[in-house]
Design an enzyme around this catalytic site. Structure first.
Site, PDB file in Angstrom:
ATOM      1  N   ILE A 175       0.856  -1.195   0.000  1.00 38.86           N
ATOM      2  CA  ILE A 175       0.000   0.000   0.000  1.00 38.86           C
ATOM      3  C   ILE A 175       0.888   1.240   0.000  1.00 38.86           C
ATOM      4  CG2 ILE A 175      -1.925   1.156   1.116  1.00 38.86           C
ATOM      5  CD1 ILE A 175      -2.405  -1.761   0.116  1.00 38.86           C
ATOM      6  N   GLU A 176       0.834   1.994  -1.091  1.00 39.44           N
ATOM      7  CA  GLU A 176       1.749   3.121  -1.272  1.00 39.44           C
ATOM      8  C   GLU A 176       1.057   4.472  -1.372  1.00 39.44           C
ATOM      9  OE1 GLU A 176       4.918   2.561  -4.010  1.00 39.44           O
ATOM     10  OE2 GLU A 176       4.499   0.437  -4.226  1.00 39.44           O
ATOM     11  N   SER A 177      -0.256   4.463  -1.430  1.00 42.90           N
ATOM     12  CA  SER A 177      -0.959   5.740  -1.557  1.00 42.90           C
ATOM     13  C   SER A 177      -2.375   5.570  -1.041  1.00 42.90           C
ATOM     14  CB  SER A 177      -0.980   6.201  -3.029  1.00 42.90           C
ATOM     15  OG  SER A 177      -1.653   5.248  -3.839  1.00 42.90           O
ATOM     16  N   HIS A 364       6.123  -0.600  -8.684  1.00 41.09           N
ATOM     17  CA  HIS A 364       6.367  -0.777  -7.247  1.00 41.09           C
ATOM     18  C   HIS A 364       6.648   0.573  -6.632  1.00 41.09           C
ATOM     19  CE1 HIS A 364       8.102  -3.244  -3.852  1.00 41.09           C
ATOM     20  NE2 HIS A 364       7.053  -3.931  -4.207  1.00 41.09           N
ATOM     21  N   HIS A 365       7.861   0.982  -6.520  1.00 38.98           N
ATOM     22  CA  HIS A 365       8.220   2.276  -5.955  1.00 38.98           C
ATOM     23  C   HIS A 365       9.625   2.536  -6.423  1.00 38.98           C
ATOM     24  CE1 HIS A 365       7.082  -0.832  -2.945  1.00 38.98           C
ATOM     25  NE2 HIS A 365       8.245  -1.225  -3.381  1.00 38.98           N
TER      26      HIS A 365
END
Length: 459
Positions: A175-177, A364-365
């Site tokens: 969970i990135e945002s 991904h990031h």
């Protein structure tokens, strides 16, 4: 020597190579490698020979124990079902979808998945990613989504199973945002289903290394996870800072594992880029990573192994995963003494970095990308038109996390502050949105602000 004995011995010798060691999460030399985003192809458009290959191809490598499939990035799409994107292998752009949905039909991957599992590996579904649009409005909605994931990908049943009769081994949260609210209910519902199953299912997560992770730790603190793949890259606490006590903070995560996590046996992995192009920062050589892993394992009993982003990068970079596995192999013999050494950086938290990438490249990031490949099977590697990702207004400030004074943010992170949405221009900690630091761009009031979301289209 009797003929019967000889025949029996021959049978044993014939079957010996077929014996497979089952996956064991309690080990401290496991290697997890994300697959599905063709990260190498995103940054090496002129080298299609090394673009992402089939899952079965990478499963020939005995050094990898876990493959999270990346990513299921939309929870509620057409027909109320989710959607996912596996880059050049299977996506809504290049493969058929189930009628009335945007759910790709990737049944051809069933044989790949079962082949990998027959080799003692686990295959999980990673949910989220840098462009993930996964938000819940209530616990009941999160539980309903868990039911859907269970029926489509895990031990349930449905007429719309994207991987046919293959049954995945669990879920991974990246969970990135947006908001992580209600995700604990999602995990608990998955656990509830799994508790009644004969098969073992796993739940993992991929938090950023600054502790606590603003988005992930509320979930990690509430429900039990089997492992966390902590991303020690694209952050100040990344692998290059291993020898700096003010940066390297594996100890924070070890303390969390032993004193905060509901599962005191949770394993903590060192997450690393598999090549210099796999992430914006944080790459170290295989020998350096192996040394860091060995030292960390000797000090912290929660150490579970190494996570790599991602398969295509690892294979193109001299089979990086195999080199790392060889460097940490044999570490399960005797766990180190329990250590509760305090971390070096405990007051810093982060909202994971978002990135603008094409729909068939790294989400991904890590690094951004525009080069893509297209395939209707798990083995063909043909080029296709690039795709682009745009940003659009999808919601008000309610879906954006509030600014936190002691959190570490990176370029692209969004927060809400004083009724406005703000986007970080650069790395920022304690820089007030709208303040003298100039770290933030004002995207406008909540009602009209543009909030990062995934909309993909052909260019």
């Amino acid at each position: 020597m009797s003929a019967r004995f000889v025949r029996g011995l021959a049978s044993v010798l014939f079957l010996a190579p077929l014996l497979v060691t089952a996956f064991d999460m309690s080990r401290n030399d496991n290697v997890a490698v994300y697959w599905g985003q063709n990260s190498y192809g995103a940054s090496h458009g002129g080298d299609p020979a090394n673009w992402q290959k089939s899952l079965a191809f990478y499963c020939q490598d005995d050094s990898v124990d876990t493959f999270p499939l990346a990513f299921l990035d939309i929870a509620f799409d057409a027909g109320g079902l989710p959607s996912f994107d596996l880059s050049n292998i299977c996506s809504v752009h290049d493969n058929s979808v189930f009628p009335g949905t945007n759910l790709p039909n990737c049944a051809f991957l069933a044989s790949d998945i079962t082949t990998c599992q027959s080799k003692g590996k686990i295959i999980t579904l990673s949910i989220g990613g840098a462009t993930g649009a996964i938000d819940f409005t209530s616990d009941s909605q999160a539980q309903a989504f868990a039911d859907t994931v269970w029926n489509l990908f895990l031990g349930g049943s449905s007429s719309t199973r994207p991987f046919g009769n293959a049954v995945l081994d669990g879920v991974d949260l990246d969970i990135e945002s947006g908001s992580s609210t209600h995700f604990a209910a999602f995990v608990s519902q998955i656990r509830s289903h799994a508790s009644a199953a004969s098969k073992k299912y796993y739940v993992t997560a991929a938090p950023q290394c600054p502790y606590p992770d603003v988005l992930m730790n509320p979930i990690l603190d509430a429900v039990g996870f089997d492992a966390v793949y902590v991303q020690f890259y694209n952050n100040f606490c990344g692998l290059p800072g291993f020898n700096d006590p003010n940066k390297w903070n594996f100890g924070s995560w070890d303390t969390w594992a032993k004193t905060v996590s509901p599962n005191k046996n949770v394993k903590v992995y060192i997450g690393a880029p598999a090549s210099g192009t796999a992430a914006g920062s944080g790459y170290v050589s295989a020998s350096q990573l192996s040394s860091i892993a060995q030292q960390t394992r000797s000090q912290y009993s929660s150490f579970g192994g190494v996570m790599l982003w991602e398969a295509s990068e690892a294979y193109a970079n001299g089979k990086f995963a195999a080199a790392v596995k060889a460097g940490i192999a044999g570490g399960n013999a005797s766990p180190p003494p329990t250590s509760s050494k305090p971390s070096h950086t405990t007051a810093t938290s982060t909202v994971p970095q978002g990135s603008s990438t094409s729909s068939t490249s790294s989400k991904h990031h890590h690094t951004t990308a525009t080069t893509t490949v297209s395939s209707s099977s798990s083995t063909s590697q043909t080029s296709s038109s690039p795709t682009t990702t745009t940003t659009t207004a999808t919601s008000a400030c309610g879906d954006v996390a509030p600014w936190v004074s002691n959190a570490a943010y990176v370029a692209g992170n969004q927060v809400k502050y004083n009724g406005h949405v703000w986007t970080a221009k650069q790395w920022s900690e304690a820089g007030v949105p709208g303040g003298a630091s100039g770290d933030w761009t004002d995207d406008g009031p909540c009602a009209s602000a543009r909030v990062n979301s995934r909309i993909v289209g052909r260019s």
